[in-house]
Scaffold this motif. Sequence first.
Motif, PDB file in Angstrom:
ATOM      1  N   ALA A  37       0.824  -1.211   0.000  1.00 17.88           N
ATOM      2  CA  ALA A  37       0.000   0.000   0.000  1.00 17.88           C
ATOM      3  C   ALA A  37       0.853   1.254   0.000  1.00 17.88           C
ATOM      4  CB  ALA A  37      -0.912  -0.011   1.224  1.00 17.88           C
ATOM      5  N   LEU A  38       1.978   1.188   0.710  1.00 15.83           N
ATOM      6  CA  LEU A  38       2.797   2.387   0.844  1.00 15.83           C
ATOM      7  C   LEU A  38       3.860   2.496  -0.233  1.00 15.83           C
ATOM      8  CD1 LEU A  38       3.221   2.309   4.695  1.00 15.83           C
ATOM      9  CD2 LEU A  38       1.987   4.045   3.413  1.00 15.83           C
ATOM     10  N   ILE A  39       4.409   1.371  -0.624  1.00 21.15           N
ATOM     11  CA  ILE A  39       5.524   1.405  -1.574  1.00 21.15           C
ATOM     12  C   ILE A  39       5.097   0.859  -2.934  1.00 21.15           C
ATOM     13  CG2 ILE A  39       7.849   0.481  -2.009  1.00 21.15           C
ATOM     14  CD1 ILE A  39       8.362   0.562   0.932  1.00 21.15           C
ATOM     15  N   GLY A  40       4.118  -0.016  -2.936  1.00 20.51           N
ATOM     16  CA  GLY A  40       3.725  -0.677  -4.183  1.00 20.51           C
ATOM     17  C   GLY A  40       4.468  -1.993  -4.297  1.00 20.51           C
ATOM     18  N   ALA A  41       4.085  -2.796  -5.295  1.00 17.30           N
ATOM     19  CA  ALA A  41       4.759  -4.076  -5.493  1.00 17.30           C
ATOM     20  C   ALA A  41       6.113  -3.784  -6.148  1.00 17.30           C
ATOM     21  CB  ALA A  41       3.912  -4.959  -6.385  1.00 17.30           C
ATOM     22  N   ARG A  42       7.168  -4.300  -5.559  1.00 16.38           N
ATOM     23  CA  ARG A  42       8.503  -3.999  -6.081  1.00 16.38           C
ATOM     24  C   ARG A  42       9.116  -5.272  -6.685  1.00 16.38           C
ATOM     25  NH1 ARG A  42      12.641  -0.217  -2.843  1.00 16.38           N
ATOM     26  NH2 ARG A  42      10.925   1.206  -3.216  1.00 16.38           N
ATOM     27  N   TYR A  43       9.598  -5.172  -7.917  1.00 12.00           N
ATOM     28  CA  TYR A  43      10.181  -6.325  -8.619  1.00 12.00           C
ATOM     29  C   TYR A  43      11.544  -5.941  -9.179  1.00 12.00           C
ATOM     30  CZ  TYR A  43       5.856  -8.952  -8.284  1.00 12.00           C
ATOM     31  OH  TYR A  43       4.795  -9.652  -7.800  1.00 12.00           O
ATOM     32  N   ALA A  44      12.424  -6.944  -9.237  1.00  8.86           N
ATOM     33  CA  ALA A  44      13.736  -6.717  -9.851  1.00  8.86           C
ATOM     34  C   ALA A  44      13.787  -7.450 -11.191  1.00  8.86           C
ATOM     35  CB  ALA A  44      14.836  -7.228  -8.926  1.00  8.86           C
ATOM     36  N   VAL A  45      14.237  -6.728 -12.221  1.00 11.01           N
ATOM     37  CA  VAL A  45      14.400  -7.320 -13.553  1.00 11.01           C
ATOM     38  C   VAL A  45      15.902  -7.449 -13.802  1.00 11.01           C
ATOM     39  CG1 VAL A  45      13.890  -7.063 -15.999  1.00 11.01           C
ATOM     40  CG2 VAL A  45      12.369  -6.048 -14.304  1.00 11.01           C
ATOM     41  N   HIS A  46      16.363  -8.679 -14.068  1.00 15.44           N
ATOM     42  CA  HIS A  46      17.790  -8.884 -14.380  1.00 15.44           C
ATOM     43  C   HIS A  46      17.901  -8.947 -15.906  1.00 15.44           C
ATOM     44  CE1 HIS A  46      18.867  -9.821 -10.157  1.00 15.44           C
ATOM     45  NE2 HIS A  46      17.577 -10.132 -10.120  1.00 15.44           N
ATOM     46  N   THR A  47      18.549  -7.970 -16.471  1.00 10.24           N
ATOM     47  CA  THR A  47      18.533  -7.822 -17.937  1.00 10.24           C
ATOM     48  C   THR A  47      19.881  -7.375 -18.482  1.00 10.24           C
ATOM     49  OG1 THR A  47      17.455  -6.634 -19.753  1.00 10.24           O
ATOM     50  CG2 THR A  47      17.667  -5.446 -17.674  1.00 10.24           C
ATOM     51  N   LEU A  48      20.036  -7.565 -19.824  1.00  9.08           N
ATOM     52  CA  LEU A  48      21.246  -7.072 -20.501  1.00  9.08           C
ATOM     53  C   LEU A  48      21.057  -5.635 -20.954  1.00  9.08           C
ATOM     54  CD1 LEU A  48      22.020 -10.178 -22.778  1.00  9.08           C
ATOM     55  CD2 LEU A  48      23.460  -9.350 -20.911  1.00  9.08           C
ATOM     56  N   GLU A  49      19.742  -5.223 -21.037  1.00  4.99           N
ATOM     57  CA  GLU A  49      19.436  -3.908 -21.609  1.00  4.99           C
ATOM     58  C   GLU A  49      18.608  -3.064 -20.637  1.00  4.99           C
ATOM     59  OE1 GLU A  49      18.393  -6.098 -25.733  1.00  4.99           O
ATOM     60  OE2 GLU A  49      17.669  -6.685 -23.769  1.00  4.99           O
ATOM     61  N   PRO A  50      19.278  -2.353 -19.759  1.00  4.33           N
ATOM     62  CA  PRO A  50      18.535  -1.568 -18.760  1.00  4.33           C
ATOM     63  C   PRO A  50      17.764  -0.392 -19.369  1.00  4.33           C
ATOM     64  CG  PRO A  50      20.894  -1.129 -18.597  1.00  4.33           C
ATOM     65  CD  PRO A  50      20.732  -2.237 -19.581  1.00  4.33           C
ATOM     66  N   ASN A  51      18.146  -0.003 -20.588  1.00  2.00           N
ATOM     67  CA  ASN A  51      17.436   1.111 -21.231  1.00  2.00           C
ATOM     68  C   ASN A  51      16.638   0.642 -22.451  1.00  2.00           C
ATOM     69  OD1 ASN A  51      18.520   3.055 -19.438  1.00  2.00           O
ATOM     70  ND2 ASN A  51      20.475   2.858 -20.528  1.00  2.00           N
TER      71      ASN A  51
END
Lengths: 355, 268
Positions: free
Chosen positions: A262-276
Amino acid sequence: MAVDLASRQLPVTAPVPNEAPVVRVVDLWKQFPTSRSLGDLLRHPLGGPPSPAIADVSLELYAGEFVGLLGPNGAGKTTLLKILATLITPDRGTVTIAGHDVVTASASVRRIIAPVLANERSLYWRLSARENLELFAALLQLSGGEVTARVSEVLDVVGLADAGSKMVGQFSAGMMQRLLVARALLGRPRVLLLDEPTRSLDPTAAHTFRAFLREELGTRRECAVLVATHRTEEAFELCDRVVVLNRGRVVAAGRASELGEALIGARYAVHTLEPNHSALEEVLASGRARRVACKSEGNGTWWRVELEIEGGDNAAGPVLAELVRGDMTIARFERVVSPLGELIDRAIARTISWQ
Amino acid sequence: MTTRAALALTQASWRTARSYRFSFFLSFASLAATIIPVYFVANALQQFMAPVISTEGRDYFGFVLFGTAMLTLVSAALTSFASAVSGGLSSGFFEALMVTPTSLGALLAGQTGYAFAWALARAILLVGSGALLGVEVHWLRLPEGLLLTTVMVGAYVGIGLIAAALVVSFRTNAAIPHGVLVLSTLLGGVYFPTSVLPPLVAPLAEWLPLTPGLRALRQTLLLGYPVSTIADDLFQLVGLALAYAIVGTVSLRLAFRYAKKAGSLGQY
């Protein structure tokens, strides 16, 4: 002005509504006398506005329930625990433990509660663990006949059965912490008050210790446990509910995971080669996710991008699907536990913005 | 239950003290080192002191020995409460004790029990050694002697409680134990009878429980006087003991109430 976050749709869970609460705190208020210098007295004879340590706090605890007390330093966590432990007298409001008032029936309360507030200096270091426990068995007024068996039992429960005859001064920090809990368990308490129970433990020992607390106190003994903590894992692994305090007031309360969401939202980490990657940029631009952090995984090739996803866990799947559809290379997509400090900060910030 | 709790605390202190073996041995050795010089010095001064101490004893060695033995007990009564409370507050141990159902009185008795037991053992050893070295003690008057000792120590316990109350409230004992101990040593008749004090300080000496207590104790155990002879001193001692005990108990209760209000029970 106090803000009732419950009325603002923050989750407040009542876990066992059919039972009477073991601990009931109603409109508790405590303000400590402040010492002022002579110069300050002359400049401001009437003093500044009062700053309470505990302000209109109400909460309930049920048998077998773990409730975490969170908040920055000086939020009032320890004061609240000490009021429950009969060590501090409140100014107003009521606190009852199994129906006994902490002020008018403090002796009865002390038979029911077991605070683990003191540090390892509150043990006799030159005595063995067993001798320390035998002393407290006498202070807790256990009958002479049951002392030996009871001491063996609690030593066994905390995994110190083999160290019973060892001098406490030779114990590790973790063993001392376990001994403090064993001491608290001696009198078969119905309510346990823990002040940062894993502060002197390494992460592995802390995890084992929390598992032990949960199993032994919550499940087997049905103790109501109030834990003041600064550790994220403690709040999320151990506690059924958390109460966030700031400047003595409750600013949020509810299940730790729900509160985080509720306060922060659902937080997920994406492990990727292309951060942009363009797919990710599109998701961010649409406002369905917010980038919280982005850092290299160490080899300079893989990146870890932390996203706060609007709409909670249910919205995480569609976001992932969109990234995959956009040909973004993803090695891992995982749920991240919200840092406790951030959760507290958000709860406090939200309260301030409503004031 | 209260007695059991107090005894358990005393036993824990005893076990801790016993674990420091060398220090424990030295404490006994120092006792022997105290008696022997006193014996020779007292014998050397015997002929000068005999007329001065005649109302309280015949033998100056016995006179000093009883004074020293009582001073040991008085010292424990004055200092042990304040030091137990300050030590317990700074280590957090007192907080751990205060959350048990044991009463405050039993906790304090237990925390100071070892200091008293040790002082009593020293006093008994001093008097016993004196008897072996030729001091004439009227053992038949021992019950009266024990009564006087108990009341005298009780009076100093009252002052000790006042010092402990100051520690609980203000984190200082305001040098009360040390000050009263020095005054008692100088004016209470430990090394010379109070009859030789200058008229200016003599009235002050009468407010010290040691003055009537020691006077009556020596007359009872060294001269064999019956209770009727020492009645005045006994009444004075009981009056002082009651007054100090009441003030001490009330001060300590108020101090703990204040500390619970101020939230200072677990801080130093």
